[in-house]
Design a protein around this motif. Structure first.
Motif, short mmCIF file in Angstrom:
data_model
loop_
_atom_site.label_atom_id
_atom_site.label_comp_id
_atom_site.label_asym_id
_atom_site.label_seq_id
_atom_site.Cartn_x
_atom_site.Cartn_y
_atom_site.Cartn_z
N LEU A 135 0.75 -1.26 0.04
CA LEU A 135 0.01 -0.08 -0.10
C LEU A 135 0.69 1.35 -0.16
O LEU A 135 0.51 2.28 -0.81
CB LEU A 135 -1.00 -0.05 1.36
N ALA A 136 1.90 1.20 0.61
CA ALA A 136 2.93 2.39 0.65
C ALA A 136 3.47 2.49 -0.66
O ALA A 136 3.54 3.68 -1.03
CB ALA A 136 4.04 2.10 1.75
N GLY A 137 4.05 1.42 -1.15
CA GLY A 137 4.46 1.62 -2.57
C GLY A 137 3.39 2.33 -3.61
O GLY A 137 3.46 2.90 -4.42
N ASN A 138 2.05 1.72 -3.58
CA ASN A 138 0.97 2.13 -4.27
C ASN A 138 0.73 3.79 -4.12
O ASN A 138 0.48 4.37 -5.11
CB ASN A 138 -0.36 1.56 -4.04
N VAL A 139 0.89 4.20 -2.89
CA VAL A 139 0.81 5.47 -2.59
C VAL A 139 1.93 6.50 -3.23
O VAL A 139 1.75 7.51 -3.87
CB VAL A 139 0.76 5.84 -1.09
N ILE A 140 2.86 5.99 -3.26
CA ILE A 140 4.27 6.53 -3.70
C ILE A 140 4.09 6.63 -5.29
O ILE A 140 4.10 7.86 -5.85
CB ILE A 140 5.72 5.89 -3.36
N ALA A 141 3.55 5.60 -5.81
CA ALA A 141 3.26 5.51 -7.19
C ALA A 141 2.02 6.66 -7.92
O ALA A 141 2.26 7.19 -8.71
CB ALA A 141 3.04 4.07 -7.77
N THR A 142 1.13 6.50 -6.88
CA THR A 142 0.00 7.37 -7.27
C THR A 142 0.48 8.91 -7.23
O THR A 142 -0.01 9.41 -8.27
CB THR A 142 -1.03 7.17 -6.31
N ALA A 143 1.05 9.17 -6.18
CA ALA A 143 1.56 10.73 -6.16
C ALA A 143 2.37 11.03 -7.29
O ALA A 143 2.18 12.03 -7.94
CB ALA A 143 2.09 10.79 -4.78
N TYR A 193 -6.10 11.25 -14.07
CA TYR A 193 -6.77 11.99 -13.41
C TYR A 193 -5.71 13.38 -12.96
O TYR A 193 -6.50 14.35 -12.79
CB TYR A 193 -7.03 11.62 -11.88
N GLY A 194 -4.48 13.37 -13.33
CA GLY A 194 -3.91 14.35 -13.18
C GLY A 194 -4.18 15.21 -14.30
O GLY A 194 -3.80 16.67 -13.94
N LEU A 195 -4.76 14.96 -15.36
CA LEU A 195 -5.21 15.88 -16.34
C LEU A 195 -6.58 16.75 -15.90
O LEU A 195 -6.95 17.40 -16.88
CB LEU A 195 -5.33 15.15 -17.81
N THR A 196 -7.33 16.06 -14.80
CA THR A 196 -8.48 16.52 -14.60
C THR A 196 -8.23 17.92 -13.69
O THR A 196 -7.26 18.10 -13.13
CB THR A 196 -9.38 15.58 -13.91
N ARG A 197 -9.48 18.43 -13.12
CA ARG A 197 -9.40 19.28 -12.26
C ARG A 197 -9.60 18.94 -10.83
O ARG A 197 -9.77 19.73 -9.96
CB ARG A 197 -10.50 20.54 -12.55
N ILE A 198 -9.53 17.63 -10.65
CA ILE A 198 -9.68 17.11 -9.10
C ILE A 198 -8.18 17.60 -8.42
O ILE A 198 -7.20 17.69 -8.97
CB ILE A 198 -9.70 15.57 -9.08
N ARG A 199 -8.44 17.72 -7.27
CA ARG A 199 -7.49 18.28 -6.28
C ARG A 199 -6.49 17.27 -5.81
O ARG A 199 -6.88 15.99 -5.63
CB ARG A 199 -7.90 19.09 -5.07
N PHE A 200 -5.30 17.53 -5.66
CA PHE A 200 -4.35 16.38 -5.40
C PHE A 200 -4.71 15.53 -4.01
O PHE A 200 -4.56 14.31 -4.20
CB PHE A 200 -2.78 16.87 -5.40
N THR A 213 -7.45 15.31 -2.70
CA THR A 213 -8.79 14.55 -2.92
C THR A 213 -8.44 13.33 -3.48
O THR A 213 -8.88 11.97 -3.31
CB THR A 213 -9.63 15.25 -3.64
N TYR A 214 -7.74 13.27 -4.76
CA TYR A 214 -7.39 12.06 -5.32
C TYR A 214 -6.73 10.98 -4.69
O TYR A 214 -6.63 9.88 -4.68
CB TYR A 214 -6.45 12.43 -6.81
N MET A 215 -5.47 11.61 -3.81
CA MET A 215 -4.65 10.86 -2.93
C MET A 215 -5.57 9.93 -2.08
O MET A 215 -5.49 8.76 -1.73
CB MET A 215 -3.58 11.52 -2.48
#
Length: 251
Positions: free
Chosen positions: A88-96, A153-160, A162-164
């Motif tokens: 899960l920690a690796g997934n969070v790093i990759a997502t960010a 999702y990085g191309l949308t207007r969603i806040r960082f 919120t997405y994380m």
């Protein structure tokens, strides 16, 4: 499009085939001894294993490489709960990292590439309308490429932030499922090496927990897919109505 049930069935079938292949090869080659030695080698690294493994998992996700094997390996090497938390920690790093690359570094390039994907194009209007709900549901469904979604999702207007939050929550069931499979593999190696002698009731507990986890993932996936379809249909209807109203007013 394939149903979530069928996708998960084939994933489970692949795991069973891999186990059967390993058992068959163990009669001719020291497969079990090699796997056990690999596990002991990884665990001998101590805290460095817990640092390097999530980074390796994150790198696979950022590069859009299959990370399911590493997710299973998390449960195999570190056990259920530690393996789950490490993955899960690796997934969070990759997502960010993926989200930041898409939004702040190479936005134009990613927009050109991802606009060709029909699945992501269908998600676009629904994301603008439902925001965090679509983020959560798309992470739950196995048909959506979660690593690619980070860039989308990085191309949308969603806040960082919120997405994380919602992307991490949405990935929890799938990552836990993979870690649980890895833990079962760890138990299997110990049994085959004669280091563990479970009772019949323990087999029933492991099997029951596995079936329960599979059913939970299937149910969540079906709910997610239906909700996304409904949201996309509602968005297209609303767009069509807006075009009709605009045409009537222009007349």
């Amino acid at each position: 499009m394939l149903s979530a049930r069928r996708v998960i069935f084939w994933q489970a079938a692949a795991v069973v085939c891999a186990i059967a292949l390993a058992v068959t090869l163990s009669h001719f080659f020291p497969v079990v001894s090699f796997i056990a030695a690999l596990q002991e080698r990884v665990m001998s690294w101590g805290v460095w294993a817990a640092i390097c493994y999530p980074l390796l998992f994150a790198a696979c996700n950022i590069l859009l490489l299959p990370g399911g094997i590493l997710a299973v390996g998390g449960g195999f090497f570190f056990g259920l709960w530690w393996g789950f938390l490490i993955v899960l920690a690796g997934n969070v790093i990759a997502t960010a990292t993926s989200f930041a690359l898409s939004r702040f570094v190479a936005r134009r390039w990613f927009r050109e590439k991802l606009s060709r994907n029909p699945m992501l194009r269908s998600l676009g209007p629904a994301v603008e309308r439902e925001s965090w709900k679509i983020i959560l549901l798309s992470q739950l469904h196995p048909l959506f490429p979660t690593s690619l979604l980070n860039y989308f999702y990085g191309l949308t207007r969603i806040r960082f932030a919120t997405y994380m939050l919602w992307a991490s929550i949405g990935r929890i069931p799938g990552l836990f499922f993979y870690a649980y499979i890895g833990t079962l593999g760890q138990f299997a190696v110990r049994i085959m090496r004669g280091k563990s002698y479970p009772r019949i009731v323990e087999y029933w507990i492991w099997g029951g927990a596995f079936i329960t986890t599979v059913l939970l993932v299937v149910v969540l996936s079906r709910v997610a897919y239906r909700a996304i379809q409904a949201s996309a249909a509602g968005t297209s209807d609303q767009t069509r109505n807006n075009h009709l109203q605009h045409g009537m007013l222009s007349q």
